[in-house]
Design a protein around this motif. Sequence first.
Motif, PDB file in Angstrom:
ATOM      1  N   ASP A  33       0.859  -1.193   0.000  1.00  0.00           N
ATOM      2  CA  ASP A  33       0.000   0.000   0.000  1.00  0.00           C
ATOM      3  C   ASP A  33       0.882   1.225   0.000  1.00  0.00           C
ATOM      4  O   ASP A  33       1.914   1.256   0.677  1.00  0.00           O
ATOM      5  CB  ASP A  33      -0.927   0.007   1.225  1.00  0.00           C
ATOM      6  N   GLU A  34       0.461   2.228  -0.740  1.00  0.00           N
ATOM      7  CA  GLU A  34       1.261   3.464  -0.753  1.00  0.00           C
ATOM      8  C   GLU A  34       1.120   4.244   0.554  1.00  0.00           C
ATOM      9  O   GLU A  34       1.920   5.113   0.857  1.00  0.00           O
ATOM     10  CB  GLU A  34       0.878   4.334  -1.938  1.00  0.00           C
ATOM     11  N   ARG A  35       0.049   3.925   1.309  1.00  0.00           N
ATOM     12  CA  ARG A  35      -0.145   4.578   2.606  1.00  0.00           C
ATOM     13  C   ARG A  35       0.048   3.550   3.714  1.00  0.00           C
ATOM     14  O   ARG A  35       0.240   2.359   3.453  1.00  0.00           O
ATOM     15  CB  ARG A  35      -1.564   5.139   2.695  1.00  0.00           C
ATOM     16  N   GLU A  39      -5.376   3.628   6.081  1.00  0.00           N
ATOM     17  CA  GLU A  39      -5.480   5.083   5.858  1.00  0.00           C
ATOM     18  C   GLU A  39      -6.299   5.482   4.633  1.00  0.00           C
ATOM     19  O   GLU A  39      -6.453   6.657   4.340  1.00  0.00           O
ATOM     20  CB  GLU A  39      -4.079   5.712   5.777  1.00  0.00           C
ATOM     21  N   GLY A  40      -6.846   4.507   3.920  1.00  0.00           N
ATOM     22  CA  GLY A  40      -7.754   4.808   2.801  1.00  0.00           C
ATOM     23  C   GLY A  40      -9.166   5.007   3.341  1.00  0.00           C
ATOM     24  O   GLY A  40      -9.371   5.593   4.411  1.00  0.00           O
ATOM     25  N   THR A  41     -10.136   4.500   2.625  1.00  0.00           N
ATOM     26  CA  THR A  41     -11.539   4.698   3.019  1.00  0.00           C
ATOM     27  C   THR A  41     -11.857   4.006   4.339  1.00  0.00           C
ATOM     28  O   THR A  41     -12.759   4.439   5.073  1.00  0.00           O
ATOM     29  CB  THR A  41     -12.456   4.168   1.894  1.00  0.00           C
ATOM     30  N   SER A  42     -11.105   2.960   4.647  1.00  0.00           N
ATOM     31  CA  SER A  42     -11.372   2.227   5.887  1.00  0.00           C
ATOM     32  C   SER A  42     -11.113   3.061   7.131  1.00  0.00           C
ATOM     33  O   SER A  42     -11.480   2.676   8.235  1.00  0.00           O
ATOM     34  CB  SER A  42     -10.515   0.948   5.926  1.00  0.00           C
ATOM     35  N   LYS A  43     -10.489   4.212   6.969  1.00  0.00           N
ATOM     36  CA  LYS A  43     -10.126   5.042   8.126  1.00  0.00           C
ATOM     37  C   LYS A  43     -11.324   5.712   8.796  1.00  0.00           C
ATOM     38  O   LYS A  43     -11.375   5.819  10.020  1.00  0.00           O
ATOM     39  CB  LYS A  43      -9.151   6.136   7.670  1.00  0.00           C
ATOM     40  N   GLY A  44     -12.289   6.163   7.979  1.00  0.00           N
ATOM     41  CA  GLY A  44     -13.269   7.089   8.561  1.00  0.00           C
ATOM     42  C   GLY A  44     -14.714   6.674   8.429  1.00  0.00           C
ATOM     43  O   GLY A  44     -15.594   7.521   8.525  1.00  0.00           O
ATOM     44  N   ASN A  45     -14.964   5.377   8.224  1.00  0.00           N
ATOM     45  CA  ASN A  45     -16.371   4.987   8.019  1.00  0.00           C
ATOM     46  C   ASN A  45     -17.160   5.039   9.325  1.00  0.00           C
ATOM     47  O   ASN A  45     -16.625   5.380  10.382  1.00  0.00           O
ATOM     48  CB  ASN A  45     -16.466   3.617   7.328  1.00  0.00           C
ATOM     49  N   ALA A  46     -18.441   4.652   9.235  1.00  0.00           N
ATOM     50  CA  ALA A  46     -19.322   4.757  10.402  1.00  0.00           C
ATOM     51  C   ALA A  46     -19.164   3.576  11.361  1.00  0.00           C
ATOM     52  O   ALA A  46     -19.835   3.531  12.393  1.00  0.00           O
ATOM     53  CB  ALA A  46     -20.766   4.882   9.950  1.00  0.00           C
ATOM     54  N   GLY A 378     -18.675  -0.733  -1.628  1.00  0.00           N
ATOM     55  CA  GLY A 378     -19.591   0.393  -1.437  1.00  0.00           C
ATOM     56  C   GLY A 378     -19.813   0.739   0.019  1.00  0.00           C
ATOM     57  O   GLY A 378     -18.872   1.019   0.767  1.00  0.00           O
ATOM     58  N   HIS A 379     -21.078   0.690   0.435  1.00  0.00           N
ATOM     59  CA  HIS A 379     -21.468   1.075   1.798  1.00  0.00           C
ATOM     60  C   HIS A 379     -21.168  -0.034   2.807  1.00  0.00           C
ATOM     61  O   HIS A 379     -21.413   0.144   4.003  1.00  0.00           O
ATOM     62  CB  HIS A 379     -22.966   1.377   1.843  1.00  0.00           C
ATOM     63  N   LEU A 380     -20.705  -1.183   2.325  1.00  0.00           N
ATOM     64  CA  LEU A 380     -20.619  -2.352   3.214  1.00  0.00           C
ATOM     65  C   LEU A 380     -19.212  -2.904   3.366  1.00  0.00           C
ATOM     66  O   LEU A 380     -19.027  -4.064   3.722  1.00  0.00           O
ATOM     67  CB  LEU A 380     -21.553  -3.461   2.672  1.00  0.00           C
ATOM     68  N   GLY A 381     -18.207  -2.053   3.102  1.00  0.00           N
ATOM     69  CA  GLY A 381     -16.836  -2.568   3.100  1.00  0.00           C
ATOM     70  C   GLY A 381     -16.322  -2.994   4.461  1.00  0.00           C
ATOM     71  O   GLY A 381     -15.600  -3.984   4.567  1.00  0.00           O
ATOM     72  N   LEU A 382     -16.696  -2.263   5.499  1.00  0.00           N
ATOM     73  CA  LEU A 382     -16.267  -2.704   6.834  1.00  0.00           C
ATOM     74  C   LEU A 382     -17.007  -3.990   7.192  1.00  0.00           C
ATOM     75  O   LEU A 382     -16.412  -4.961   7.666  1.00  0.00           O
ATOM     76  CB  LEU A 382     -16.543  -1.621   7.893  1.00  0.00           C
TER      77      LEU A 382
HETATM   78  C1  FAD Z   1     -18.769   8.137   5.155  1.00  0.00           C
HETATM   79  C2  FAD Z   1     -18.644   6.630   5.009  1.00  0.00           C
HETATM   80  C3  FAD Z   1     -19.264   5.807   5.939  1.00  0.00           C
HETATM   81  C4  FAD Z   1     -19.177   4.425   5.802  1.00  0.00           C
HETATM   82  N1  FAD Z   1     -19.747   3.626   6.764  1.00  0.00           N
HETATM   83  C5  FAD Z   1     -19.643   2.277   6.663  1.00  0.00           C
HETATM   84  C6  FAD Z   1     -20.179   1.434   7.678  1.00  0.00           C
HETATM   85  O1  FAD Z   1     -20.691   1.893   8.714  1.00  0.00           O
HETATM   86  N2  FAD Z   1     -20.110   0.095   7.499  1.00  0.00           N
HETATM   87  C7  FAD Z   1     -19.531  -0.464   6.407  1.00  0.00           C
HETATM   88  O2  FAD Z   1     -19.531  -1.680   6.277  1.00  0.00           O
HETATM   89  N3  FAD Z   1     -18.941   0.315   5.458  1.00  0.00           N
HETATM   90  C8  FAD Z   1     -18.991   1.661   5.559  1.00  0.00           C
HETATM   91  N4  FAD Z   1     -18.411   2.464   4.611  1.00  0.00           N
HETATM   92  C9  FAD Z   1     -17.739   1.829   3.462  1.00  0.00           C
HETATM   93  C10 FAD Z   1     -16.353   1.328   3.818  1.00  0.00           C
HETATM   94  O3  FAD Z   1     -15.616   2.313   4.510  1.00  0.00           O
HETATM   95  C11 FAD Z   1     -15.591   0.947   2.521  1.00  0.00           C
HETATM   96  O4  FAD Z   1     -16.399   0.112   1.719  1.00  0.00           O
HETATM   97  C12 FAD Z   1     -14.311   0.195   2.880  1.00  0.00           C
HETATM   98  O5  FAD Z   1     -13.508   0.975   3.739  1.00  0.00           O
HETATM   99  C13 FAD Z   1     -13.522  -0.176   1.643  1.00  0.00           C
HETATM  100  O6  FAD Z   1     -12.385  -0.873   2.072  1.00  0.00           O
HETATM  101  P1  FAD Z   1     -11.248  -1.302   1.064  1.00  0.00           P
HETATM  102  O7  FAD Z   1     -10.266  -2.107   1.821  1.00  0.00           O
HETATM  103  O8  FAD Z   1     -11.877  -1.914  -0.147  1.00  0.00           O
HETATM  104  O9  FAD Z   1     -10.647   0.090   0.553  1.00  0.00           O
HETATM  105  P2  FAD Z   1      -9.665   1.148   1.270  1.00  0.00           P
HETATM  106  O10 FAD Z   1      -9.841   1.162   2.732  1.00  0.00           O
HETATM  107  O11 FAD Z   1      -9.844   2.430   0.541  1.00  0.00           O
HETATM  108  O12 FAD Z   1      -8.237   0.549   0.977  1.00  0.00           O
HETATM  109  C14 FAD Z   1      -7.688   0.545  -0.321  1.00  0.00           C
HETATM  110  C15 FAD Z   1      -6.206   0.807  -0.195  1.00  0.00           C
HETATM  111  O13 FAD Z   1      -5.583   0.615  -1.473  1.00  0.00           O
HETATM  112  C16 FAD Z   1      -4.488   1.493  -1.538  1.00  0.00           C
HETATM  113  N5  FAD Z   1      -4.116   1.695  -2.922  1.00  0.00           N
HETATM  114  C17 FAD Z   1      -4.891   2.108  -3.942  1.00  0.00           C
HETATM  115  N6  FAD Z   1      -4.208   2.143  -5.097  1.00  0.00           N
HETATM  116  C18 FAD Z   1      -2.944   1.750  -4.799  1.00  0.00           C
HETATM  117  C19 FAD Z   1      -1.766   1.602  -5.568  1.00  0.00           C
HETATM  118  N7  FAD Z   1      -1.734   1.830  -6.890  1.00  0.00           N
HETATM  119  N8  FAD Z   1      -0.643   1.208  -4.944  1.00  0.00           N
HETATM  120  C20 FAD Z   1      -0.637   0.949  -3.613  1.00  0.00           C
HETATM  121  N9  FAD Z   1      -1.738   1.069  -2.842  1.00  0.00           N
HETATM  122  C21 FAD Z   1      -2.874   1.467  -3.424  1.00  0.00           C
HETATM  123  C22 FAD Z   1      -5.003   2.767  -0.874  1.00  0.00           C
HETATM  124  O14 FAD Z   1      -3.923   3.559  -0.410  1.00  0.00           O
HETATM  125  C23 FAD Z   1      -5.880   2.229   0.247  1.00  0.00           C
HETATM  126  O15 FAD Z   1      -5.230   2.189   1.487  1.00  0.00           O
HETATM  127  C24 FAD Z   1     -18.463   3.857   4.717  1.00  0.00           C
HETATM  128  C25 FAD Z   1     -17.804   4.690   3.809  1.00  0.00           C
HETATM  129  C26 FAD Z   1     -17.879   6.063   3.953  1.00  0.00           C
HETATM  130  C27 FAD Z   1     -17.159   6.932   2.980  1.00  0.00           C
END
Ligand code: FAD
Length: 413
Positions: A33-35, A39-46, A378-382
């Motif tokens: 991960d570059e971060r 620290e991507g979207t998983s950081k600030g969900n509900a 989408g809305h269900l990633g956590l």
């Molecule tokens: C306001 C809000 C509220 C939410 N509430 C909920 C909730 O209550 N319950 C729920 O289930 N879901 C919720 N979600 C959805 C949930 O947060 C996301 O679906 C989930 O975090 C996605 O996880 P992920 O691991 O797929 O992506 P991420 O957490 O975004 O991780 C992807 C990672 O890939 C890395 N990456 C991308 N491209 C590259 C590259 N080229 N090289 C290296 N690294 C790269 C990024 O840096 C990042 O860290 C919410 C979302 C939001 C925005």
Amino acid sequence: MSQQHIAVIGAGIVGVSAALHLQRDGNRVTLIDERNPGEGTSKGNAAVLAIDSCAPVATPGVLWDVPKYLRDPLGPLAIRWAYLPKIAPWLMRFIAASKPERVEEISIALRAILLRATDVHRDLARTINETSILKETGWLGVFESDKKFESYQWDLALQKRRGVPFEVMAQEQIRQFEPSLQPIFRHAVYYPENSYVLDNFRLVREAARVFAENGGTIAKQRVTGFDFGPKGPSAVKTETGRIACDGVVVAAGAWSKKLTAMLGHKVPLDTERGYHVTLPNAQKMPRMPLYSGDHSFAVTPLEVGLRFAGTVELGGLEAPPNYDRAELLLKHGRRMFGPMNEEGRSNWMGFRPSMPDSLPVISQGRRYANTWFAYGHGHLGLTLGPVTGKLVADMVAGRESGLDLKPFAIDRF
Ligand SMILES: Cc1cc2nc3c(=O)[nH]c(=O)nc-3n(C[C@H](O)[C@H](O)[C@H](O)COP(=O)(O)OP(=O)(O)OC[C@H]3O[C@@H](n4cnc5c(N)ncnc54)[C@H](O)[C@@H]3O)c2cc1C
């Protein structure tokens, strides 16, 4: 089982969960991960495990709402005009997914995977040695408006067909059940299956720490491409070098589209941007997460404070945040709880990785057998991250999971 070296791209809840399960199977795993992890979207969900959420975002009649989404930049679902030409193909598929018969199919597929989610979260909490991070409280949807509650009957009917347990509460029960609320709510629905984690960001960081302690490698690098051998990708190319591997898992959330294209698949992935406001010391703390049925956002009592999170903005990955949307969440929050201590508040925007049919991609590649894809939750990633990680490990091992993965196939469009 022969040990393989698997490169997992993306250290959000999905990638970290996949890395842990692959490691458990005896694979050598590099998480890239570059971060820093989480620290991507998983950081600030509900932080809610929304087991009840089996309805797609696009529901029947959504087509007629599109003009409203374009008119109101602060509405619960808004489309940025400048992004409209880019998102138009995604929107067409989004609208297609709202057909009643398709909604039934989607909800059946979602319910099947959602029913597995809590067990795998319990397992994750045990793995990081913190069973108390998962709070199995249920959650409460509250409504001030009779009209909103009336239109919510459609959701309740769908949930009933899918066997989701819930209890509708009368007005006089609501404050007894959740005393922190102002006496303004006329309807409420309690969902006992739902739960939440005390800190979604810490959950991912701890999971990554355990992965590294167990011998996994975390590479803080940006992935730029792949080298290919006779069977498919043989190395992940990064800005600083190459990581040789036997197989690749793409779990890069909203940023997965380009990486997927490099591995031979075109996917209609886009982003539903969402916002949060967290009050570290609000002095109002509900005893469980709440959902505002009037304004479509969640309120969660986290260990880092009271969080108001939600809304959907279709605006792509590049446009700057519109923090007026976060401000509005707080305004609605004040109405729910009355005056709060807002000192130290923080705003955040994140990129939900969203497929137009609200179903994630959990799939082996068709072009290369040593590629796997896990994103688009989408809305269900956590909620679904840990179970997705387990399913990825099953696919890599060639093990039957017992779940029909066809609805999540990469080539379903
Ligand atoms: C306001 C809000 C509220 C939410 N509430 C909920 C909730 O209550 N319950 C729920 O289930 N879901 C919720 N979600 C959805 C949930 O947060 C996301 O679906 C989930 O975090 C996605 O996880 P992920 O691991 O797929 O992506 P991420 O957490 O975004 O991780 C992807 C990672 O890939 C890395 N990456 C991308 N491209 C590259 C590259 N080229 N090289 C290296 N690294 C790269 C990024 O840096 C990042 O860290 C919410 C979302 C939001 C925005």
